[in-house]
Scaffold this active site. Structure first.
Site, PDB file in Angstrom:
ATOM      1  N   LEU A 185       0.837  -1.208   0.000  1.00  0.00           N
ATOM      2  CA  LEU A 185       0.000   0.000   0.000  1.00  0.00           C
ATOM      3  C   LEU A 185       0.872   1.257   0.000  1.00  0.00           C
ATOM      4  O   LEU A 185       0.380   2.352   0.154  1.00  0.00           O
ATOM      5  CB  LEU A 185      -0.912   0.012   1.237  1.00  0.00           C
ATOM      6  N   GLY A 186       2.173   1.055  -0.102  1.00  0.00           N
ATOM      7  CA  GLY A 186       3.050   2.224  -0.176  1.00  0.00           C
ATOM      8  C   GLY A 186       4.029   2.242   0.974  1.00  0.00           C
ATOM      9  O   GLY A 186       4.163   1.283   1.726  1.00  0.00           O
ATOM     10  N   GLY A 192       7.296   7.478   6.204  1.00  0.00           N
ATOM     11  CA  GLY A 192       8.552   7.832   6.845  1.00  0.00           C
ATOM     12  C   GLY A 192       9.025   6.776   7.828  1.00  0.00           C
ATOM     13  O   GLY A 192      10.199   6.631   8.079  1.00  0.00           O
ATOM     14  N   GLU A 236      -6.632  -0.785  11.102  1.00  0.00           N
ATOM     15  CA  GLU A 236      -7.851  -1.030  10.353  1.00  0.00           C
ATOM     16  C   GLU A 236      -7.564  -0.708   8.877  1.00  0.00           C
ATOM     17  O   GLU A 236      -6.880   0.270   8.580  1.00  0.00           O
ATOM     18  CB  GLU A 236      -8.895  -0.057  10.909  1.00  0.00           C
ATOM     19  N   ASP A 247       1.208  15.319  13.238  1.00  0.00           N
ATOM     20  CA  ASP A 247       1.609  15.355  11.824  1.00  0.00           C
ATOM     21  C   ASP A 247       0.363  15.407  10.941  1.00  0.00           C
ATOM     22  O   ASP A 247       0.196  14.585  10.047  1.00  0.00           O
ATOM     23  CB  ASP A 247       2.471  14.131  11.496  1.00  0.00           C
ATOM     24  N   PRO A 253      -2.959  16.565   4.618  1.00  0.00           N
ATOM     25  CA  PRO A 253      -3.960  15.879   3.796  1.00  0.00           C
ATOM     26  C   PRO A 253      -3.626  14.409   3.542  1.00  0.00           C
ATOM     27  O   PRO A 253      -4.531  13.601   3.397  1.00  0.00           O
ATOM     28  CB  PRO A 253      -3.960  16.687   2.498  1.00  0.00           C
ATOM     29  N   ASP A 278      -2.716   7.298  11.162  1.00  0.00           N
ATOM     30  CA  ASP A 278      -1.357   7.430  11.706  1.00  0.00           C
ATOM     31  C   ASP A 278      -1.232   8.296  12.950  1.00  0.00           C
ATOM     32  O   ASP A 278      -0.250   9.027  13.099  1.00  0.00           O
ATOM     33  CB  ASP A 278      -0.402   7.984  10.636  1.00  0.00           C
TER      34      ASP A 278
END
Lengths: 605, 267
Positions: free
Chosen positions: A15-16, A19, A86, A131, A134, A149
């Site tokens: 999913l990517g 950091g 989730e 943090d 968008p 996050d």
């Protein structure tokens, strides 16, 4: 990584990456879809960061709000650590803004209100995001906003030059962040969120700078244009509210998210009992909010956070281990009924106490004079009945047995604890308990050493370990009655200090600190008999086998045999309800947990 | 003539040296037209990622710089950095363990009496001229930006807890902004050019650097002694230093400079 297993999860696709690590879609053995975040090895090299997150994860796991992506668990897997979140099927707000520019006012307003609601709920539970941007807000197909996050992003910002993850995005950073001496609080998150709103409503940032130093300069010095200038549907009060949240001085902003939300006002277009939200295809969904309102109940409560946290904490701590073995605790949502049973603590004068130093382990002990006390409560069946119990005199340790004392015992005897023999001990990670390799009294959570914590209570000890220490010290573990009398005094107060609710000056509980604390720290929370830490810090093993029902009226010692021993007192993670002095739980004698410690008692010296 | 020295050391606290450096001093052949090239990189990223990143950055930048024959020196430098960025990203995508590696990169080109530089990250370039030391690169770091924005002073930056955070690096994003010298720096005999990573400039003060340069004079010694000093001061990071001593400027260049200085001062 695809098709590989991590814990109970099978990874299905990437999913990517963020950091702090990489993110994978995965499926649990029960078929639940989750997002699995695997922390970078270099992030893990910073033990301090991991430790901090580890404690915070326990709090994060308690956040239960429809607008917050839930943290389900946090577990080690070989050299890696995985955070299970989730899985949200949606699009990052960042991508929506990139493709559509500004959102229609009503849609943006709905997202703004939802996010404010979610942040206020987290703030009530003592969590800041730190943090907000968008990319950390996900919009589902129904137009619902989910904050991602919490607490995790912070890990990357504390990382050093040693990690490439240290590239800071400073577009949403409040000016006070540039002053190392200033404290970051909810008003800092509020500023970042207002910048996100600015972008939602106007389609751009309030500054044009691209160089880091120029952006910093803007945050520090420049006043934004009113957003209504770029959004014709925006009422002036909404524009003013955003500007207020963007004030340079935190004192000039709103105090919290609720104030900000109130200043934005209500969405008049929505009926009272249903919210109409447009999805990205333009189709309108009518969404009954009854269920959401129920789910959002916690943030509408006005009770202090400690009380609100009770259900999730106790549930998380006990459900897996107790309900599965047929326990019959009934959790009381209000937490108030316990007070019905306990006789109100009268303003008894503090007794004149006899304090001695024990000859073997040099612990300070208090002589508890013979006499009656009130034991049990009506709050839970396991604590019933309320009885007047007579005890002969006995001595009990004023403080919990410390790491230093336990170290001495180990040095003298060569003793190996249950966790050391097993090579692992129980640690609560997120909402679940796990056996963590390497966890022992020297490293209770399997991660952090007790170095420098000589005066903290020893933890990650089993009943057997505690009893072995007592035997060496020519003492014993207190019976449950001895423990409870030492905690409650003669009149059966709900807590060691009486019936008033605990706060952070009285006890280490509710993850306020997130770890053990020195055994002498909570002077204000000492009991009628001046015994410290009878509420919170670590659970304490008692001598009795666990049983329920009527006790012997004189010097009860529990049943002759059993399978589990009683523990009392709650711990640094438990909420108010669990640190009540009548609260009790039980575990097998060889069960070793990072929340368990003990103190000793003896009838004679 | 330029005399070059270099030294690198793991330091006192790190488990691996993730710095890399290289230089080339072509005396004849087509490369000589592109001058002497010095390059230094400070890698970042665990599991040896940082080491890989700095090696790739240094070697690709050097090869690319000399490969390009037609562009001006600043354009060649920029292309060399961009190529290094692309190659580090490419490598980072080949392995899970390398995927977040990155590196700082600083390079200088000395050709005749001129110096050109390029920089990304917080490694630095200094010119030392007798008792004066001046940093010709700009740090791409959080604290440097704070100083520039007026939020903190330079003194505060020295002890700022976030002084290790950098804001630009090779290998992280496909788009890269490279700092380039707009005009060449005109060199004088007796000057020293120093390239170093933060393992040096974070541990050894400017005063100490000048003292060591003046005392040891030869670039090789200077580099060794600077590394020793950083280690003496705690050596919290890898330490790498390159020193170029400008010890002979051609007569033609001298005359040209005199003429330029004369015309500049006459304006």
């Amino acid at each position: 990584m695809i098709d590989q297993k991590m814990g109970d999860y099978t990874i299905s696709r990437s999913l990517g990456k963020g950091g702090f690590g990489s993110v994978w879609k995965a499926e649990s053995s029960e078929g639940r879809q989750v997002a699995l975040k695997v922390l970078h090895p270099q992030v893990l090299e910073n033990q301090k960061v991991v430790r901090k997150f580890f404690h915070e994860a326990m709090i994060l796991a308690k956040l239960d709000h429809p607008g917050i992506c839930r943290l389900l668990e946090f577990f080690p897997d070989g050299d890696n650590y995985a955070i299970v979140m989730e899985y949200i099927d949606g699009t990052e707000l960042k991508d929506i803004l990139r493709t559509t520019g500004k959102l229609p006012f009503d849609q943006g307003f709905s997202i703004a209100k939802q996010t404010l609601d979610a942040f206020q709920y987290a703030h009530n539970n003592g969590i800041l995001h730190r943090d907000i941007k968008p990319a950390n807000i996900m919009i589902t197909g129904n137009g619902d906003a989910k904050i991602m996050d919490f607490g995790i992003a912070k890990m990357s910002s504390t990382a050093s030059h040693d990690t490439a993850a240290s590239m800071l995005s400073i577009h949403y950073v409040p000016p006070e962040r540039f002053d190392k001496n200033s404290e970051v609080d909810a008003r800092s998150d509020l500023y970042s969120l207002a910048l996100v709103f600015y972008e939602i409503f106007t389609g751009g940032k309030p500054f044009e700078a691209t160089e880091t130093s120029e952006i910093m300069f803007w945050h520090l010095n420049e006043i934004p244009d009113p957003p209504e200038k770029y959004c014709e549907d925006m009422p002036p009060h909404v524009s003013n509210a955003i500007l207020k949240a963007l004030e340079k001085n935190p004192d000039d902003r709103f105090n919290d998210f609720k104030e900000f939300s109130d200043a934005l006002g209500h969405d008049d277009a929505t009926p009272d009992d249903a919210t109409v939200i447009m999805d990205t295809t333009g189709k309108a969904y009518e969404k009954a909010v009854t269920a959401a309102a129920q789910a959002r109940q916690p943030q509408t409560e006005t009770k202090p956070a400690g009380k609100k946290l009770f259900i999730p904490i106790v549930a998380a701590a006990v459900v897996v281990l107790v309900l599965s073995i047929g326990g019959y605790f009934v959790f009381n949502k209000s937490g108030d009924t316990a007070g019905d049973t306990a006789t109100a603590q009268t303003a008894a004068k503090p007794p004149k106490l006899e304090e001695i130093t024990h000859p073997v382990d040099k612990s300070k002990m208090i002589l508890i004079p013979k006499g009656e006390f009130i034991m049990g409560s009506e709050a839970y069946s396991a604590e019933q009945p309320v009885q007047t119990i007579h005890l002969n005199k006995y001595y009990i340790d004023k403080y919990l047995v410390t790491n230093k004392q336990f170290q001495k015992f180990v040095e003298k005897t060569g003793y190996q604890t249950s966790a050391e023999k097993n090579g692992k001990g129980m640690v609560r990670i997120g909402r679940r308990w796990k056996e963590v390799e390497g966890a022992s009294w020297k490293q209770p959570d399997g991660l952090s050493s007790i170095d420098g914590q000589d005066d903290h209570p020893v933890s990650q000890v089993s009943y057997k370990d505690a009893a072995s220490y007592c035997k060496w010290a020519k003492k014993n573990l207190p019976t449950e009655a001895q423990w409870e009398k030492a905690a409650r005094g003669p009149n059966g107060g709900m807590f060691p200090w009486g019936d008033s609710e605990p706060n952070d000056t009285m006890a280490n509980f509710d993850n306020i600190v997130g770890s053990t604390t020195p055994v002498t720290k909570y002077e204000k929370g000492k009991s009628f008999f001046s015994i410290h830490d009878m509420a919170g810090n670590v659970y304490q093993w008692c001598r009795d086998w666990y049983d329920t029902g009527e006790r012997k009226p004189k010097n009860p010692t529990g049943p002759k045999t059993g399978e589990e021993r009683v523990i009392k007192g709650g711990s640094f993670v438990e909420g108010m309800e669990s640190i009540r002095s009548s609260n009790r739980d039980r575990y097998e004698p060889s069960y070793s947990s990072f929340l368990f410690g003990f103190r000793c008692a003896c009838e004679d010296l | 003539m330029v005399t070059i020295g270099a030294a690198t050391h793991i330091g006192q606290e790190k488990k691996e040296n993730q710095d890399s450096y290289a230089f080339n001093q072509p005396e004849r052949g087509p490369d000589s037209a592109k001058g002497t090239f010095l390059v230094l990189a400070d890698g970042m990223g665990g599991h040896s990622g940082g080491k890989h990143a700095s090696i790739i950055a240094v070697s690709v930048a050097m090869a690319e710089y000399y490969r390009n024959r037609s562009d001006s020196i600043p354009v060649s430098l920029e292309k060399a950095f961009i190529k290094a960025n692309t190659e580090v990203i490419k490598k980072s995508q080949t392995s899970e363990e390398l995927k977040d590696m990155g590196s700082t990169l600083v390079a200088v080109v000395i050709i005749s009496d001129k110096m050109y530089f390029a920089n990304v990250g917080d490694s630095r370039g200094y010119i030392i001229d007798d008792n004066n030391i001046s940093q010709f690169t700009e740090d791409h770091s959080f604290v440097a930006s704070l100083v520039k924005a007026g939020a903190i002073t330079e003194e505060e930056a020295l002890t700022h807890p976030e002084r290790n955070i950098i804001t630009r690096a090779i290998g992280l994003k496909p788009e890269l902004k490279v700092d380039l010298s707009e005009q060449p720096v005109i060199l004088k005999e007796g000057q020293y050019i120093i390239l170093c990573c933060d393992g040096l400039h974070g541990s050894v003060s400017n005063g100490e650097i000048i003292k060591i340069v003046k005392k040891y004079k030869k670039p090789g010694y200077i580099c060794e002694k600077l590394v020793d000093k950083a280690n003496e001061n705690g050596g919290p990071d890898n330490i790498t230093v390159m020193t170029a001593m400008i010890d002979n400027i051609s007569l033609m260049s001298k005359l040209k400079n005199m003429f330029l200085n004369f015309t500049r001062s006459s304006k």
